[in-house]
Design an enzyme around this catalytic site. Sequence first.
Site, PDB file in Angstrom:
ATOM      1  N   HIS A  85      -4.274   6.562   1.709  1.00  0.00           N
ATOM      2  CA  HIS A  85      -4.533   5.231   1.390  1.00  0.00           C
ATOM      3  C   HIS A  85      -5.870   4.960   1.455  1.00  0.00           C
ATOM      4  CE1 HIS A  85      -4.247   1.077   0.541  1.00  0.00           C
ATOM      5  NE2 HIS A  85      -4.149   0.937   2.080  1.00  0.00           N
ATOM      6  N   CYS A 132       0.975  -1.345  -0.028  1.00  0.00           N
ATOM      7  CA  CYS A 132       0.127   0.264  -0.093  1.00  0.00           C
ATOM      8  C   CYS A 132       0.816   1.279   0.067  1.00  0.00           C
ATOM      9  CB  CYS A 132      -1.021   0.073   1.185  1.00  0.00           C
ATOM     10  SG  CYS A 132      -2.067  -1.319   1.364  1.00  0.00           S
ATOM     11  N   ASN A 137     -10.226  -1.324  -1.366  1.00  0.00           N
ATOM     12  CA  ASN A 137      -8.730  -0.983  -1.139  1.00  0.00           C
ATOM     13  C   ASN A 137      -8.059  -1.473  -2.386  1.00  0.00           C
ATOM     14  OD1 ASN A 137      -5.981  -1.153  -0.511  1.00  0.00           O
ATOM     15  ND2 ASN A 137      -6.437  -1.662   1.634  1.00  0.00           N
TER      16      ASN A 137
END
Length: 329
Positions: A256, A116, A286
């Site tokens: 994020h 990430c 995500n």
Amino acid sequence: MKTLREVGIAGTGHYVPERIVPNSWFESFLDTSSDWIESRTGMRERRFAAEGEACSDLCLHASRRALEDAGMTPDELDLIIVATVTPDQLLPATVAFLQDKLGASRAGGWDITNACTGWLSAMMSAYGMIAAGTIDNCLIVGAEVLTSIMNFQDRGSCILFGDGAGAAILKADHPRGRILYTSSGMDGAQWEAISRSAGGSKRAITHEVVEKRDHLMALKGNDVFKFAVGKFRDLMREQIDALGVGYDDIGLVVPHQVNIRIIESALKKLDIDMDRIYINLDRYSNTSAASIPIAFDEARKAGRVKEGELISFIAFGAGLGWGSVAIRW
Ligand code: UT7
């Protein structure tokens, strides 16, 4: 921070696959519900890549859009960095496929595997090289086909992720999107919080591994949740202090896209409201390395990024690692 040359963002682009997968899709084979997923994560849907659609294919679409936005052609690129944990194959680096498909004949390149945080890691690497005068520009792409490593028998993880790609072109002395601050860190002792333990040099993929599904991504969601709330706050505070500004000076935070509850909890002790946080996890869930560049490109194209504004990028994830970058648009 001492720099030899200023570095700006000349263009951005993103791509998400066509297939939209709503929360209700998981109800057909998992003990879960649309309401649980939405109330615990803020996610409503995500995109899944088509059969045979590889990471480099997603990269290609996002990169072409970033090049067009920058008014550049592929043969002008000096370097390409792809951030991904879902490469086309383990060898060679995914950037090789992208460089070939793009026809970026002059460009060198490599992949970064930092989950990430990966796209910010790519940005920091390119920034250093451009500032030092080693190269004049770099295409940085964050792209994931997470469906290739998701454990669809684990309701605690597979509901969280989606596929997509986002890209930007960094350029020497470009006046817009100047990078003002970068920071990164890691606590490798916590590597088990998010991992894919087989398929590398430590543990080969065997029948037993596949039976146990250890070749897929595993998550300790609660551990990551607690870590992420604290880290988000720390990164935000450090950025503000280092820049010598107040929260009011930040135009937009592009974090994020991990979980709306993580973001909201982190903000409780910070003097910044949700309307200055760009969120698209409701639509894409995500997408790991692709999450920030997709969100930033969307935010720009939706008019949320205003000239002269301070924009803050905050990332954290597998490692456990983290990164933070501030730019002036
Ligand atoms: O980018 C980095 C990668 N992302 C992450 O690491 C995600 C970070 N973590 C999270 O987003 C959250 O921790 C989750 C969304 C994964 C879980 O939410 P939570 O509020 O922390 O739930 P929990 O893990 O504490 O679980 C609560 C209950 C448990 O049942 P019991 O033990 O209370 O009976 C879980 O088994 O919810 C259950 N549960 C589910 N129920 C329905 C877990 N997943 C699901 C599900 N549907 N999909």
